[in-house]
Design a protein around this motif. Structure first.
Motif, PDB file in Angstrom:
ATOM      1  N   THR A  81     -17.867   6.479   4.433  1.00  0.00           N
ATOM      2  CA  THR A  81     -17.714   7.502   3.396  1.00  0.00           C
ATOM      3  C   THR A  81     -18.996   7.643   2.591  1.00  0.00           C
ATOM      4  OG1 THR A  81     -16.746   5.796   1.998  1.00  0.00           O
ATOM      5  CG2 THR A  81     -15.216   7.329   3.052  1.00  0.00           C
TER       6      THR A  81
ATOM      7  N   ARG B 181     -10.433   5.993  12.455  1.00  0.00           N
ATOM      8  CA  ARG B 181     -11.197   6.561  11.332  1.00  0.00           C
ATOM      9  C   ARG B 181     -12.525   7.151  11.785  1.00  0.00           C
ATOM     10  NH1 ARG B 181     -11.791   4.262   5.345  1.00  0.00           N
ATOM     11  NH2 ARG B 181     -11.941   6.451   4.810  1.00  0.00           N
TER      12      ARG B 181
ATOM     13  N   CYS C  50      -6.491  13.008   0.068  1.00  0.00           N
ATOM     14  CA  CYS C  50      -5.425  12.664   1.013  1.00  0.00           C
ATOM     15  C   CYS C  50      -5.914  11.719   2.092  1.00  0.00           C
ATOM     16  CB  CYS C  50      -4.847  13.924   1.636  1.00  0.00           C
ATOM     17  SG  CYS C  50      -5.982  14.776   2.740  1.00  0.00           S
ATOM     18  N   LEU C  51      -7.220  11.614   2.287  1.00  0.00           N
ATOM     19  CA  LEU C  51      -7.744  10.790   3.380  1.00  0.00           C
ATOM     20  C   LEU C  51      -8.304   9.452   2.918  1.00  0.00           C
ATOM     21  CD1 LEU C  51      -9.657  13.325   5.694  1.00  0.00           C
ATOM     22  CD2 LEU C  51      -7.288  12.547   5.831  1.00  0.00           C
ATOM     23  N   VAL C  52      -8.853   9.423   1.699  1.00  0.00           N
ATOM     24  CA  VAL C  52      -9.553   8.220   1.275  1.00  0.00           C
ATOM     25  C   VAL C  52      -8.563   7.127   0.879  1.00  0.00           C
ATOM     26  CG1 VAL C  52     -11.213   7.272  -0.368  1.00  0.00           C
ATOM     27  CG2 VAL C  52     -11.446   9.633   0.411  1.00  0.00           C
ATOM     28  N   PRO C  53      -8.610   5.967   1.526  1.00  0.00           N
ATOM     29  CA  PRO C  53      -7.716   4.882   1.127  1.00  0.00           C
ATOM     30  C   PRO C  53      -8.068   4.408  -0.296  1.00  0.00           C
ATOM     31  CG  PRO C  53      -8.719   4.439   3.278  1.00  0.00           C
ATOM     32  CD  PRO C  53      -9.448   5.604   2.673  1.00  0.00           C
TER      33      PRO C  53
ATOM     34  N   HIS D  86       2.614   6.826   3.265  1.00  0.00           N
ATOM     35  CA  HIS D  86       2.255   6.217   1.984  1.00  0.00           C
ATOM     36  C   HIS D  86       3.467   5.781   1.159  1.00  0.00           C
ATOM     37  CE1 HIS D  86      -1.777   7.853   2.782  1.00  0.00           C
ATOM     38  NE2 HIS D  86      -1.119   8.909   3.212  1.00  0.00           N
TER      39      HIS D  86
ATOM     40  N   SER E 249      -3.283   6.306   0.160  1.00  0.00           N
ATOM     41  CA  SER E 249      -4.486   7.082  -0.110  1.00  0.00           C
ATOM     42  C   SER E 249      -4.591   7.291  -1.618  1.00  0.00           C
ATOM     43  CB  SER E 249      -4.411   8.436   0.590  1.00  0.00           C
ATOM     44  OG  SER E 249      -3.403   9.238  -0.001  1.00  0.00           O
TER      45      SER E 249
ATOM     46  N   VAL F 195      -6.508   6.232  10.148  1.00  0.00           N
ATOM     47  CA  VAL F 195      -6.676   4.792   9.997  1.00  0.00           C
ATOM     48  C   VAL F 195      -5.781   4.064  10.999  1.00  0.00           C
ATOM     49  CG1 VAL F 195      -6.518   2.859   8.378  1.00  0.00           C
ATOM     50  CG2 VAL F 195      -7.113   5.149   7.537  1.00  0.00           C
TER      51      VAL F 195
ATOM     52  N   ARG G 261     -11.882  14.099   0.057  1.00  0.00           N
ATOM     53  CA  ARG G 261     -10.483  14.490   0.224  1.00  0.00           C
ATOM     54  C   ARG G 261      -9.557  13.350  -0.206  1.00  0.00           C
ATOM     55  NH1 ARG G 261     -11.124  16.659   6.264  1.00  0.00           N
ATOM     56  NH2 ARG G 261     -13.118  15.608   6.028  1.00  0.00           N
TER      57      ARG G 261
END
Lengths: 91, 473, 386
Positions: free
Chosen positions: B111, B90, A68-71, B159, A20, B42, A66
């Motif tokens: 988004t 998602r 933390c959520l957006v890749p 991550h 993210s 995701v 956010r």
């Protein structure tokens, strides 16, 4: 192959595919990227899973995304956020 | 962009792609039901089996996971559902309602200005929304560098990023151990694990523990990892204060007596760039509450849903599985999901072992909650200047003013002084506000009074309006 | 267990009950306020806190509203505007078509004759008032007298002021019935836990006034009229006034039971923008109506296009206390000696609260009434039945 990256307040931040935006910022040692609207206090990742909305930032010109959520994606323009992020609308 | 509609009506729509949701979906699909899985993440797995989205990272975090064989079996079944067009990753559900076909699940995807709404229909619902870290405020908890234990774990598992170099892990509950162990294994210096509970806390629940030796084995593994990295684990210890200049630099800790109160003269300050805190978990009840499902307050003080032996909620055709009917961990969530998925698909639970396993895991959960309470003395460590609501920057002192204005529960405190009115809608401060108002007013805690969130995920007004026939363009 | 008796028991700790309690206490009466929930937890907590003259045509409700507005300003001067978060923000009514503009002008002329300040606004003038408004709107009318308060804070502050004068406020206690003397006069109010002796009882239970009236022996025809409000993410000050489309006035006055919506938009001190308004008569159905939310969002974006990219953070619904003739029920119930009603204010309760409280106090003490109470007489429905 060059490492993929996005820009944060103009400087490049590398990331690994699947991370993210918030994770990439943390990996780059950037701990905060928002100031609160009342006291101007610094904020970054807190819950890390999309619940707390502390990690808001401006993504390609859109405020309140956010981190933390957006890749993370190559070429993204990420900016720190002040207050509501909608200052330009103030009358 | 317009709302995406489809005439397809699934037999079962599962909301949530964590252990409970995947198990429910797998069972229902295996029984021949037409299943949809709607998940905000995701990758499937929820918080427990959180996976990185990229192949590069996936391999690097395998060692952090448990029960991966179950995960692989469940995601194998999910692949079948996905092939049939029933998997919606998602997709954040913002509301659930009804129409003539049954239930309408409205989810957001995309988004920015590309956000749009997707409607997914089903005759029966399985809600498996999971939970997130429960927090209580303390001075300095809004400094960057202070994170939830789950957030630190998500960074690591999802991550492959360690949240910091020098980390303190604090709060209560068995979840602190894997977080600390994962950090230590990944190269961070874990300055200490601070567990508020007594080291003897589990002794009183030997029966429940012995029936769940698998869980103990998991815990022993973490303990070995922590010992290998020389991580000190201190029981009856808590964080008094986090401090630093614009970012976390120091953590002040204190020893607790058996009531959880700070012992005088035991203050210690350590240098740290990261503090991971968690006090158990708060189930996500937005969707069950929107549907009118009955709730109760569980032994850990969390608001949870009432379900019967077959995971039925009080609302017809709505099943609930996992943390939303009582926090109990992934194994319990899988078991409840299997039962819910079976019944939602129209079959009966014939495997009595499932029911026995659920009973044993629930006993274990009750023992865990009893061993790891949130000692109410956290309130004594607050100052008037301590932030209570991070979003609206409401201090404890300000919230107390609501009392003088006649507030007697969390909702009236919220209406008068704004804790819970911001972006997170009280998800973070709801528990603490409810506890504080109860302590101050002498009335029972009122977790339900701050739990309803009819808009379960924020959405662009433009997205909402797009589906209105009278809207322009 | 009997509690200490007071001259007045007010049932309901919402904005109306709070105002009744304060004015009764100021008139020298001893007061007890009872509520089954918390302070201002009913419809008071589910509205925008408007004190409007702009949406009312000449008539008894406007007279009450104008008197009430003056009292709000007096209260703010006496206790401090901050105690209520009172803002003299003004209302801007926007026409959405040329025909609408003409009827809005006519409406404003009538209001002007009744004492309302109404200033016609040209198309260009609209953007001077509200820079974020959509372009191409045909004009409107500006009403500088419209005010706003934070409704729950206002109710709590009125009650706090009443407490300072000796009033007692008991929350979390539900009224179950009343005791009557040999002459039929109310002598006490029963709750689940106690009995409160009372010289007089004021039914200020808002939308639940019909039910409470019945428990006290005198029913009033108050029905719920549901409305939803959208609450946005926090913003800087983006909208200065209360801004609404001209069709709102017609919807307020309509007797249609079906769904009616009109754009009503305003900012708040907290930073959120509130978007209304919908009206439908569906009983106490609490279910979120996505259809209503969509319409409200679409209408708001038409007036303020920037809202399309602003997020909806929360939504709430309330049940306005609606009377068949859209007028509140304020005064003595002549069927039950000692019972007075102060409910049924529909969507105008915050604005009308101080005048209602004063009127009730005047009726209790026999003082010359602030306004003619005739049009609000609770017996007007009973008479129609005959």
């Amino acid at each position: 192959m060059t490492e993929p990256s996005f820009t944060f307040d103009g400087r490049p931040v590398p990331f690994v595919a699947g991370q993210s935006v918030g994770a990439a910022l943390m990996a780059a040692g950037i701990r905060s990227w928002r100031t609160t609207r009342v006291e101007g206090r610094l904020r970054g990742l807190f819950c890390g899973i999309g619940m707390c909305f502390d990690c808001l930032l401006v993504l390609d010109g859109r405020p309140n995304e956010r981190a933390c959520l957006v890749p993370a994606d190559t070429g993204m323009r990420v900016e720190s956020q002040e207050g509501t992020g909608h200052g330009h609308l103030a009358v | 962009m317009d709302t995406s509609r489809s005439d397809r009506v699934h037999d079962v729509v599962v909301i949530g792609g964590g252990p409970a949701g995947l198990a429910a979906a797998g069972r229902a699909a295996a029984l021949g039901a037409d299943v949809a899985v709607v998940d905000a993440a995701v990758m499937p797995g929820g918080q427990y089996w959180r996976q990185p989205a990229g192949d590069v990272l996936a391999g690097s975090v395998t060692h952090l996971h448990h029960g991966l064989s179950t995960y692989r079996a469940l995601t194998g079944q999910l692949a079948g559902i996905a092939a049939g067009g029933g998997y919606y990753p998602r997709h954040s559900v913002w509301t659930v309602g009804r129409d003539e076909s049954g239930f309408v699940v409205r989810a957001l995807t995309g988004t920015g200005a590309g956000e749009y709404e997707v409607e997914i229909r089903g005759r029966r619902l399985v809600l498996a929304p999971g939970a997130y870290d429960r927090q209580v405020p303390f001075p300095g908890w809004d400094l960057p560098g202070v994170m939830t234990a789950g957030g630190v774990q998500a960074l690591l598992k999802g991550h492959a990023v360690t949240a910091g170099q020098r980390v303190v892990v604090a709060g209560t509950g068995p979840f602190l151990l894997p977080v600390a162990a994962g950090l230590a294994e990944s190269g961070a210096t874990v300055v200490g694990v601070l567990e508020a509970a007594s080291p003897l806390a589990w002794a009183r629940h030997a029966g429940a523990v012995l029936r769940n030796v698998g869980k103990l084995g998991e815990g022993a593994g973490y303990a070995r990892a922590l010992a290998r990295h020389r991580v000190p684990v201190r029981t009856r210890t808590a964080v008094l204060e986090a401090s630093g200049d614009g970012v976390l630099e120091r953590v002040t800790t204190v020893r607790l007596d058996r009531h959880g109160r700070a012992l005088p003269g035991t203050r210690t300050t350590v240098e740290a760039d990261t503090l991971a805190v968690g006090w158990g978990f708060t189930p996500q009840l937005e969707l069950p509450l929107a549907l009118g499902c009955a709730t109760r307050v569980d032994v850990d003080g969390s608001l949870v849903c009432v379900v019967d032996d077959e995971q039925r909620s009080s609302v017809a055709d709505v099943f609930i599985a996992g943390e939303a009917c009582g926090v109990g961990g992934a194994d319990l969530a899988v078991t409840e999901g299997e039962i819910a998925g079976t019944v939602a698909a129209g079959a009966a639970v014939t495997d009595r072992r499932l029911l026995r396993r659920r009973a044993a895991l629930r006993r274990f959960a009750v023992a865990m909650h009893a061993a790891h309470p949130v000692p109410s003395a956290w309130m004594e460590r607050l100052t008037d200047a301590t932030v209570l609501c991070r979003c609206e920057e409401v201090t404890v002192g300000r919230a107390r003013e609501a009392l003088l204005l006649g507030a007697d529960d969390a909702r009236s405190a919220k209406l008068l002084t704004r804790p819970g009115m911001g972006w997170c809608q009280g998800r973070v401060c709801g528990y603490a506000t409810s506890c504080l108002m109860s302590a101050w007013s002498g009335r029972p805690a009122s977790p339900a009074s701050m739990a309803a969130r009819p808009v379960a995920a924020p959405l662009r007004l433009g997205t909402l309006a797009a589906a209105d026939d009278r809207a322009p363009g | 267990m009997p509690e200490r008796g007071t001259d007045v028991v007010v049932v309901g700790a919402g904005i109306i009950g709070a105002a009744c309690a304060l004015y009764a206490a100021r008139a020298g009466l001893s007061v007890t306020v009872l509520d089954r929930g918390s302070v201002g937890a009913g419809t008071t907590s589910r509205c925008e806190g408007n004190i409007l003259v702009s949406d009312k045509g000449a008539g008894p409700e406007l007279d009450l509203a104008l008197a009430s507005r003056s009292l709000w300003l007096e209260l703010a001067a006496e206790y401090g505007a901050d105690r209520f978060e009172l803002e003299e923000k003004g209302g801007l009514v926007v026409a959405t078509g040329e025909a609408g503009m003409a009827s809005l002008r006519r409406f404003a002329v009538g209001q002007g004759a009744a004492g309302v300040t109404a200033e016609p606004v040209t198309p260009d003038g609209l953007r001077a008032h509200e820079p974020n408004l959509a372009s191409g709107l045909p004009g409107g009318v500006y009403y500088p007298q419209d005010l706003q308060v934070q409704p729950v804070l206002a109710a709590a502050s009125l009650l706090a002021a009443a407490r300072d004068l000796g009033a007692r406020v008991v929350t979390g206690t539900e009224v179950t019935g009343a005791a009557r003397g040999a002459d039929g006069r109310l002598t006490a109010v029963h709750t689940r836990d106690a009995t409160y002796p009372a010289g007089a009882v004021v039914n200020a239970a808002g939308t639940w006034g019909g039910d409470v009236g019945e428990r006290l022996g005198g029913s009033v025809p108050v029905l719920p009229r549901r409305g939803f409000i959208l609450v946005t993410e926090p913003l800087p000050r983006v909208i200065r006034h209360k801004v609404y489309s001209a069709d709102y006035v017609e919807n307020v006055a309509s007797d249609d039971a079906g769904l009616e919506t009109s754009a009503v938009i305003e900012g708040t001190r907290g930073g959120t923008v509130l978007i209304g308004a919908s009206r439908e008569r569906v009983g106490f159905d609490e279910t979120l109506s996505v259809e209503v939310l969509r319409r409200l969002a679409a209408q708001a974006i038409r007036l303020f296009p920037f809202l399309a990219d602003v997020r909806l953070m929360r939504s709430y619904r309330g049940f306005r206390p609606y009377c068949p003739d859209h007028l509140p029920v304020v005064g003595h119930d002549r069927r039950v000696q000692g019972l007075l009603h102060a409910c049924g204010h529909e969507g105008a309760g915050i604005g009308l609260a101080p005048a209602t409280g004063r009127l009730i106090a005047d009726l209790l003490t026999g003082a010359h009434p602030l306004v003619d109470p005739g049009p609000f007489d609770p017996m007007r429905f009973a008479m129609e039945d005959v």
